[in-house]
Design a protein around this motif. Structure first.
Motif, PDB file in Angstrom:
ATOM      1  N   GLU A  88       0.856  -1.199   0.000  1.00  0.00           N
ATOM      2  CA  GLU A  88       0.000   0.000   0.000  1.00  0.00           C
ATOM      3  C   GLU A  88       0.889   1.246   0.000  1.00  0.00           C
ATOM      4  O   GLU A  88       2.099   1.149   0.222  1.00  0.00           O
ATOM      5  CB  GLU A  88      -0.872  -0.012   1.269  1.00  0.00           C
ATOM      6  N   ASN A  89       0.264   2.403  -0.210  1.00  0.00           N
ATOM      7  CA  ASN A  89       0.992   3.659  -0.108  1.00  0.00           C
ATOM      8  C   ASN A  89       0.652   4.255   1.257  1.00  0.00           C
ATOM      9  O   ASN A  89      -0.426   4.808   1.452  1.00  0.00           O
ATOM     10  CB  ASN A  89       0.560   4.603  -1.241  1.00  0.00           C
ATOM     11  N   ASP A  90       1.584   4.132   2.199  1.00  0.00           N
ATOM     12  CA  ASP A  90       1.277   4.534   3.573  1.00  0.00           C
ATOM     13  C   ASP A  90       1.223   6.053   3.763  1.00  0.00           C
ATOM     14  O   ASP A  90       0.834   6.524   4.833  1.00  0.00           O
ATOM     15  CB  ASP A  90       2.282   3.901   4.546  1.00  0.00           C
ATOM     16  N   TYR A  91       1.608   6.807   2.737  1.00  0.00           N
ATOM     17  CA  TYR A  91       1.405   8.262   2.818  1.00  0.00           C
ATOM     18  C   TYR A  91      -0.081   8.586   2.634  1.00  0.00           C
ATOM     19  O   TYR A  91      -0.516   9.698   2.905  1.00  0.00           O
ATOM     20  CB  TYR A  91       2.230   8.992   1.755  1.00  0.00           C
ATOM     21  N   GLY A  92      -0.820   7.598   2.143  1.00  0.00           N
ATOM     22  CA  GLY A  92      -2.260   7.776   1.991  1.00  0.00           C
ATOM     23  C   GLY A  92      -2.626   8.568   0.748  1.00  0.00           C
ATOM     24  O   GLY A  92      -1.760   9.013  -0.008  1.00  0.00           O
ATOM     25  N   PRO A  93      -3.942   8.764   0.551  1.00  0.00           N
ATOM     26  CA  PRO A  93      -4.403   9.455  -0.656  1.00  0.00           C
ATOM     27  C   PRO A  93      -4.225  10.969  -0.546  1.00  0.00           C
ATOM     28  O   PRO A  93      -3.904  11.490   0.523  1.00  0.00           O
ATOM     29  CB  PRO A  93      -5.883   9.088  -0.698  1.00  0.00           C
ATOM     30  N   SER A  94      -4.505  11.640  -1.637  1.00  0.00           N
ATOM     31  CA  SER A  94      -4.516  13.106  -1.666  1.00  0.00           C
ATOM     32  C   SER A  94      -5.545  13.628  -0.654  1.00  0.00           C
ATOM     33  O   SER A  94      -6.576  13.000  -0.420  1.00  0.00           O
ATOM     34  CB  SER A  94      -4.913  13.538  -3.082  1.00  0.00           C
ATOM     35  N   LYS A  95      -5.256  14.801  -0.111  1.00  0.00           N
ATOM     36  CA  LYS A  95      -6.201  15.420   0.824  1.00  0.00           C
ATOM     37  C   LYS A  95      -7.556  15.644   0.135  1.00  0.00           C
ATOM     38  O   LYS A  95      -8.606  15.557   0.759  1.00  0.00           O
ATOM     39  CB  LYS A  95      -5.610  16.743   1.329  1.00  0.00           C
ATOM     40  N   LYS A  96      -7.492  15.909  -1.167  1.00  0.00           N
ATOM     41  CA  LYS A  96      -8.735  16.115  -1.933  1.00  0.00           C
ATOM     42  C   LYS A  96      -9.649  14.899  -1.837  1.00  0.00           C
ATOM     43  O   LYS A  96     -10.869  15.018  -1.804  1.00  0.00           O
ATOM     44  CB  LYS A  96      -8.404  16.338  -3.415  1.00  0.00           C
ATOM     45  N   VAL A  97      -9.041  13.721  -1.816  1.00  0.00           N
ATOM     46  CA  VAL A  97      -9.819  12.484  -1.744  1.00  0.00           C
ATOM     47  C   VAL A  97     -10.542  12.401  -0.394  1.00  0.00           C
ATOM     48  O   VAL A  97     -11.731  12.081  -0.324  1.00  0.00           O
ATOM     49  CB  VAL A  97      -8.899  11.252  -1.940  1.00  0.00           C
ATOM     50  N   ILE A  98      -9.813  12.751   0.650  1.00  0.00           N
ATOM     51  CA  ILE A  98     -10.409  12.675   1.999  1.00  0.00           C
ATOM     52  C   ILE A  98     -11.567  13.675   2.119  1.00  0.00           C
ATOM     53  O   ILE A  98     -12.641  13.347   2.617  1.00  0.00           O
ATOM     54  CB  ILE A  98      -9.322  12.899   3.070  1.00  0.00           C
ATOM     55  N   ASP A  99     -11.354  14.882   1.603  1.00  0.00           N
ATOM     56  CA  ASP A  99     -12.426  15.891   1.625  1.00  0.00           C
ATOM     57  C   ASP A  99     -13.636  15.409   0.834  1.00  0.00           C
ATOM     58  O   ASP A  99     -14.784  15.568   1.263  1.00  0.00           O
ATOM     59  CB  ASP A  99     -11.929  17.218   1.032  1.00  0.00           C
ATOM     60  N   THR A 100     -13.381  14.814  -0.329  1.00  0.00           N
ATOM     61  CA  THR A 100     -14.486  14.330  -1.171  1.00  0.00           C
ATOM     62  C   THR A 100     -15.285  13.252  -0.452  1.00  0.00           C
ATOM     63  O   THR A 100     -16.520  13.251  -0.478  1.00  0.00           O
ATOM     64  CB  THR A 100     -13.925  13.757  -2.497  1.00  0.00           C
ATOM     65  N   ILE A 101     -14.566  12.334   0.197  1.00  0.00           N
ATOM     66  CA  ILE A 101     -15.260  11.238   0.891  1.00  0.00           C
ATOM     67  C   ILE A 101     -16.194  11.800   1.967  1.00  0.00           C
ATOM     68  O   ILE A 101     -17.347  11.395   2.088  1.00  0.00           O
ATOM     69  CB  ILE A 101     -14.237  10.235   1.475  1.00  0.00           C
ATOM     70  N   LYS A 102     -15.680  12.791   2.690  1.00  0.00           N
ATOM     71  CA  LYS A 102     -16.516  13.405   3.744  1.00  0.00           C
ATOM     72  C   LYS A 102     -17.738  14.072   3.120  1.00  0.00           C
ATOM     73  O   LYS A 102     -18.861  13.919   3.579  1.00  0.00           O
ATOM     74  CB  LYS A 102     -15.703  14.442   4.521  1.00  0.00           C
ATOM     75  N   GLU A 103     -17.472  14.795   2.048  1.00  0.00           N
ATOM     76  CA  GLU A 103     -18.544  15.571   1.417  1.00  0.00           C
ATOM     77  C   GLU A 103     -19.604  14.665   0.784  1.00  0.00           C
ATOM     78  O   GLU A 103     -20.795  14.980   0.798  1.00  0.00           O
ATOM     79  CB  GLU A 103     -17.879  16.445   0.344  1.00  0.00           C
ATOM     80  N   LYS A 104     -19.149  13.548   0.233  1.00  0.00           N
ATOM     81  CA  LYS A 104     -20.087  12.702  -0.523  1.00  0.00           C
ATOM     82  C   LYS A 104     -20.759  11.629   0.323  1.00  0.00           C
ATOM     83  O   LYS A 104     -21.642  10.919  -0.163  1.00  0.00           O
ATOM     84  CB  LYS A 104     -19.343  12.016  -1.686  1.00  0.00           C
ATOM     85  N   ALA A 105     -20.321  11.501   1.579  1.00  0.00           N
ATOM     86  CA  ALA A 105     -20.811  10.383   2.408  1.00  0.00           C
ATOM     87  C   ALA A 105     -22.339  10.307   2.448  1.00  0.00           C
ATOM     88  O   ALA A 105     -22.924   9.230   2.390  1.00  0.00           O
ATOM     89  CB  ALA A 105     -20.241  10.490   3.817  1.00  0.00           C
ATOM     90  N   ARG A 106     -22.984  11.459   2.495  1.00  0.00           N
ATOM     91  CA  ARG A 106     -24.450  11.418   2.649  1.00  0.00           C
ATOM     92  C   ARG A 106     -25.177  10.990   1.371  1.00  0.00           C
ATOM     93  O   ARG A 106     -26.387  10.800   1.361  1.00  0.00           O
ATOM     94  CB  ARG A 106     -24.968  12.751   3.174  1.00  0.00           C
ATOM     95  N   TYR A 107     -24.442  10.849   0.271  1.00  0.00           N
ATOM     96  CA  TYR A 107     -25.102  10.435  -0.978  1.00  0.00           C
ATOM     97  C   TYR A 107     -24.981   8.941  -1.263  1.00  0.00           C
ATOM     98  O   TYR A 107     -25.337   8.482  -2.338  1.00  0.00           O
ATOM     99  CB  TYR A 107     -24.530  11.214  -2.174  1.00  0.00           C
ATOM    100  N   VAL A 108     -24.468   8.208  -0.279  1.00  0.00           N
ATOM    101  CA  VAL A 108     -24.220   6.792  -0.588  1.00  0.00           C
ATOM    102  C   VAL A 108     -25.492   5.952  -0.731  1.00  0.00           C
ATOM    103  O   VAL A 108     -25.407   4.761  -1.030  1.00  0.00           O
ATOM    104  CB  VAL A 108     -23.251   6.107   0.423  1.00  0.00           C
ATOM    105  N   PHE A 109     -26.650   6.579  -0.553  1.00  0.00           N
ATOM    106  CA  PHE A 109     -27.891   5.837  -0.837  1.00  0.00           C
ATOM    107  C   PHE A 109     -28.056   5.607  -2.338  1.00  0.00           C
ATOM    108  O   PHE A 109     -28.821   4.761  -2.771  1.00  0.00           O
ATOM    109  CB  PHE A 109     -29.111   6.577  -0.258  1.00  0.00           C
ATOM    110  N   ARG A 110     -27.297   6.354  -3.149  1.00  0.00           N
ATOM    111  CA  ARG A 110     -27.362   6.203  -4.605  1.00  0.00           C
ATOM    112  C   ARG A 110     -26.493   5.035  -5.066  1.00  0.00           C
ATOM    113  O   ARG A 110     -25.395   4.840  -4.555  1.00  0.00           O
ATOM    114  CB  ARG A 110     -26.805   7.448  -5.300  1.00  0.00           C
ATOM    115  N   TYR A 111     -26.975   4.324  -6.048  1.00  0.00           N
ATOM    116  CA  TYR A 111     -26.087   3.379  -6.735  1.00  0.00           C
ATOM    117  C   TYR A 111     -24.984   4.181  -7.424  1.00  0.00           C
ATOM    118  O   TYR A 111     -25.214   5.343  -7.799  1.00  0.00           O
ATOM    119  CB  TYR A 111     -26.865   2.614  -7.815  1.00  0.00           C
ATOM    120  N   PRO A 112     -23.833   3.561  -7.612  1.00  0.00           N
ATOM    121  CA  PRO A 112     -22.773   4.291  -8.329  1.00  0.00           C
ATOM    122  C   PRO A 112     -23.219   4.613  -9.761  1.00  0.00           C
ATOM    123  O   PRO A 112     -23.839   3.765 -10.402  1.00  0.00           O
ATOM    124  CB  PRO A 112     -21.606   3.304  -8.346  1.00  0.00           C
ATOM    125  N   TYR A 113     -22.923   5.825 -10.223  1.00  0.00           N
ATOM    126  CA  TYR A 113     -23.429   6.193 -11.563  1.00  0.00           C
ATOM    127  C   TYR A 113     -22.387   6.953 -12.398  1.00  0.00           C
ATOM    128  O   TYR A 113     -22.689   7.481 -13.448  1.00  0.00           O
ATOM    129  CB  TYR A 113     -24.725   7.014 -11.430  1.00  0.00           C
TER     130      TYR A 113
END
Ligand SMILES: Cc1ncc(COP(=O)(O)O)c(C=O)c1O
Length: 354
Positions: free
Chosen positions: A33-58
């Protein structure tokens, strides 16, 4: 209960995939794995999008478009379109799709990524393994002159190869592409080697390249990989793809990762620097093999791989012990290159113990 009348008999001999061990608060260097982790943008996106996970991926089409741009930028050509891309739940799933869709026999070299053979066994298909040279180099002549090569329909070339870290030279891949076979080149570690044959899809209709976002991009936990090939193969592979195989959050994270390629590149550079430091120390005590990846294969003899593993485990560090490879001499472990701090802790532990 006697399950034998229900269980498929060919499944009995299959070993489940054993992932690298993860223990909280331990330094884990066992799964590349890459232990430095993902871009900060990815972490922000995950937080922001969490409430939409009722949607199927599209967003499959948008992700494929973005991946094609990424591939094109790396080869400085406008060659790959979204129609040349298929998404997988990790590149593991793409391997499974290939086995589902293409006729056996399959062939690869040994040691290599075990999932090609394991998937072939699950589908009760034939997978041949040709041993690498004693130093784990790929020998083109030996490979193609083996009688099993002629019988095979699909060739799996893992380059850079897990677990050895070595590559199959581009000129050898091209020669293999000239045979009447499907040639799968697994480039899971592409970002570390900076070597690719993706541009060859223009010239060879039988090439399939596999990539993943689990390694350099640091989103292994979300499971997204992709395959690149000509449109006809990609269309055919879509027939065996499970619906919604790449989840909502993985799609969002992939898009954000590709919006910040610079951050991935910086982390890759750090890992490559850490790798140099680590190899310097390892070389003083053990035998290492040239690595084009974010891990190093080490022959730890006269210690056994288990002894080496246990001693580091006592220090809170987890690596991947293989032991002996069939028909090869030596005792092997694979060590993922971690962050600067992790690397320092590992180097100190090695200096202290061995
Ligand atoms: C060579 C190779 N191919 C494929 C994979 C699977 O990657 P993913 O996490 O995308 O399924 C790995 C993971 O270790 C790998 O080393």
């Amino acid at each position: 209960m006697d399950y034998s009348k229900f269980f498929k008999s060919h499944i009995y001999d299959i070993s489940p995939y054993i992932p690298g061990k993860t223990v909280e608060k331990f330094i884990k260097l066992a799964s590349n794995e890459n232990d430095y982790g993902p871009s900060k943008k990815v972490i922000d996106t995950i937080k922001e999008k969490a409430r939409y996970v009722f949607r199927y991926p599209y967003k499959d089409e948008i992700v494929k478009e973005k991946i094609s741009e990424y591939c094109n930028s790396s080869i400085k050509k406008n060659l790959i379109k979204k129609e040349n891309i298929i998404l997988g739940n990790g590149s593991d799933e793409l391997i499974e799709m290939i086995i589902k869709a293409f006729k056996s026999p399959y062939i690869g070299f040994y040691p290599s990524f075990p999932e090609y053979e394991r998937n072939a066994k699950i589908f009760n298909e034939v997978y041949y393994k040709i041993p690498l040279e004693k130093n784990f180099m790929f020998n083109y002549e030996k490979f193609i002159n083996n009688e099993k090569f002629e019988k095979s329909n699909v060739v799996f070339l893992c380059s850079p190869n897990n677990p050895t870290g070595g590559i199959v030279e581009r000129r050898d891949i091209e020669k293999i592409l000239k045979f009447d076979k499907i040639v799968v080149v697994d480039e899971a570690y592409y970002e570390f080697s900076n070597l690719t044959v993706v541009d060859l899809i223009e010239k060879y209709e039988n090439l399939v390249v596999l990539r993943t976002m689990a390694k350099a991009f640091g989103i292994a936990g979300l499971r997204i990989g992709y395959g690149i090939s000509n449109e006809e193969i990609i269309k055919f592979l879509h027939k065996v793809k499970a619906p919604f195989n790449v989840n909502f959050m993985a799609q969002e994270a992939a898009l954000s990762s590709l919006d910040d390629i610079q951050s991935m590149k910086e982390k890759v550079q750090k890992i490559l620097k850490n790798k140099e430091e680590l190899i310097k120390i390892l070389d003083k005590k053990f035998k290492t093999f040239e690595s084009w990846t974010n891990f190093v294969l080490v022959d730890v003899s006269p210690y056994t791989a288990k002894e080496f593993y246990d001693k580091l485990y006592e220090k809170g560090i987890i690596i991947r012990p293989f032991g002996k490879f069939e028909n090869f001499e030596g005792e092997y472990v694979r060590i993922t290159v971690g962050t600067e701090e992790e690397n320092e802790a590992l180097i100190n532990a090695i200096e202290e113990i061995f």
